[in-house]
Design a protein around this motif. Structure first.
Motif, PDB file in Angstrom:
ATOM      1  N   LEU A  50       0.708  -1.227   0.043  1.00 57.75           N
ATOM      2  CA  LEU A  50      -0.096  -0.180  -0.074  1.00 57.75           C
ATOM      3  C   LEU A  50       0.688   1.279  -0.093  1.00 57.75           C
ATOM      4  N   GLY A  51       1.983   1.386   0.497  1.00 58.42           N
ATOM      5  CA  GLY A  51       2.739   2.254   0.784  1.00 58.42           C
ATOM      6  C   GLY A  51       3.201   2.989  -0.451  1.00 58.42           C
ATOM      7  N   SER A  52       2.843   4.496  -0.392  1.00 59.95           N
ATOM      8  CA  SER A  52       3.180   5.505  -1.384  1.00 59.95           C
ATOM      9  C   SER A  52       3.429   6.905  -0.798  1.00 59.95           C
ATOM     10  N   PRO A  53       3.598   7.923  -1.958  1.00 63.39           N
ATOM     11  CA  PRO A  53       3.873   9.213  -1.077  1.00 63.39           C
ATOM     12  C   PRO A  53       2.860   9.670  -0.333  1.00 63.39           C
ATOM     13  N   THR A  54       1.477   9.216  -0.511  1.00 62.98           N
ATOM     14  CA  THR A  54       0.174   9.824   0.200  1.00 62.98           C
ATOM     15  C   THR A  54      -0.604   8.736   1.078  1.00 62.98           C
ATOM     16  N   THR A  55       0.223   7.554   1.029  1.00 69.19           N
ATOM     17  CA  THR A  55      -0.449   6.488   1.903  1.00 69.19           C
ATOM     18  C   THR A  55       0.763   5.963   2.987  1.00 69.19           C
ATOM     19  N   LEU A  56       0.469   6.433   4.286  1.00 67.41           N
ATOM     20  CA  LEU A  56       1.411   5.953   5.304  1.00 67.41           C
ATOM     21  C   LEU A  56       1.110   4.774   5.867  1.00 67.41           C
TER      22      LEU A  56
END
Length: 267
Positions: A50-56
């Motif tokens: 799930l990790g992304s620049p907008t998902t912590l």
């Protein structure tokens, strides 16, 4: 699911910086040796997926929920926040609800003897009051701590309602997180994640490494077999040439003998 990330303001008032928000309390995980393997697997698996620049995706880090009061904090075993500025949170090295603009969307706690009663009581109520949209509890023992292997709840008008859970072959309890788009499954003491859209189980680091090793082994085996096949082909070709050479030599010798016989006969 996700909202527009809240970007931290670089020039904050000086008085805001006077409050110190510790990054750690210096204490290890409660029941660390029992919780740590599950904590590591769960957080790393979800972060990879799930990790992304907008998902912590994080865990065992402080979530501060009252600005100016560093004593008002939580430390979920695993939490996911969609639509936030992950880089900004990393600079703070903690999750601050007022900076992100909301509480984490998803929280999961791992059952242990020292935390179970709090997880099912005061902490659950606090998560609801903060607006945590899904709250899951995973009990590696199968129910000794929480009374059941796995339970998921979703927030409706400030109250938690339970997700429907099911069981199946090799899965003692299974429920679908609408936020994550994944099935959470209690399987032989592990919490595993199934992606129904892709039709596959999410891998942890060990499984990914084993698959890579297996693929490398298969590639090496295929290379070895190809080399062996080429060797067999070369040997067969060499034998064929040797047989051809022997046949030519025998034919030449026969011609010599016939010529010698004609000479002796005076032909």
């Amino acid at each position: 699911m996700a909202t527009t990330p809240t970007v931290l303001t670089p020039n904050r008032p000086a008085e805001a910086d006077e409050v110190f928000y510790p990054e750690t309390d210096g204490m290890p995980l409660p029941d660390g040796l029992k919780q740590e393997p599950h904590f590591t697997e769960i957080v790393s698996t979800l972060r990879h997926h799930l990790g992304s620049p907008t998902t912590l995706v994080s865990g065992d880090t402080f979530v501060y929920y009252v600005e100016g009061d560093p004593g008002r904090r939580l430390s979920p075993d695993c939490y996911v926040a969609f639509g936030v500025d992950v880089e900004a949170m990393m600079r703070l090295n903690s999750y601050r609800v007022w900076e992100a603009g909301k509480a984490p969307d998803f929280v999961l706690e791992i059952g242990s003897q020292s935390t179970a009663s709090n997880d099912m009581g005061p902490k659950r109520e606090l998560y609801a009051s903060l607006g945590v949209r899904e709250y899951w509890r995973f009990d590696p023992t199968g129910g000794y701590h929480y009374g059941e292997p796995l339970v998921g709840e979703y927030l409706v008008e400030g109250e938690y309602c339970r997700f429907d859970m099911s069981a199946g072959p090799g899965v003692a309890s299974r429920g679908r997180s609408l936020l994550l788009g994944l099935d959470l499954c209690w399987t032989e003491g592990r919490l595993r994640f199934y992606d129904p859209a892709a039709g596959r189980w999410l891998e942890n680091h060990t499984e990914t490494a084993e698959r890579a090793d297996s693929a490398e082994t298969r590639a090496e085996a295929a290379e070895y077999l190809a080399a062996a096949e080429q060797t067999r082909a070369n040997v067969a070709e060499t034998r064929a040439k040797a047989a051809e050479t022997r046949a030519e030599a025998a034919e030449a010798r026969m011609a010599e003998m016939e010529a010698e016989l004609r000479r002796l006969r005076g032909e």
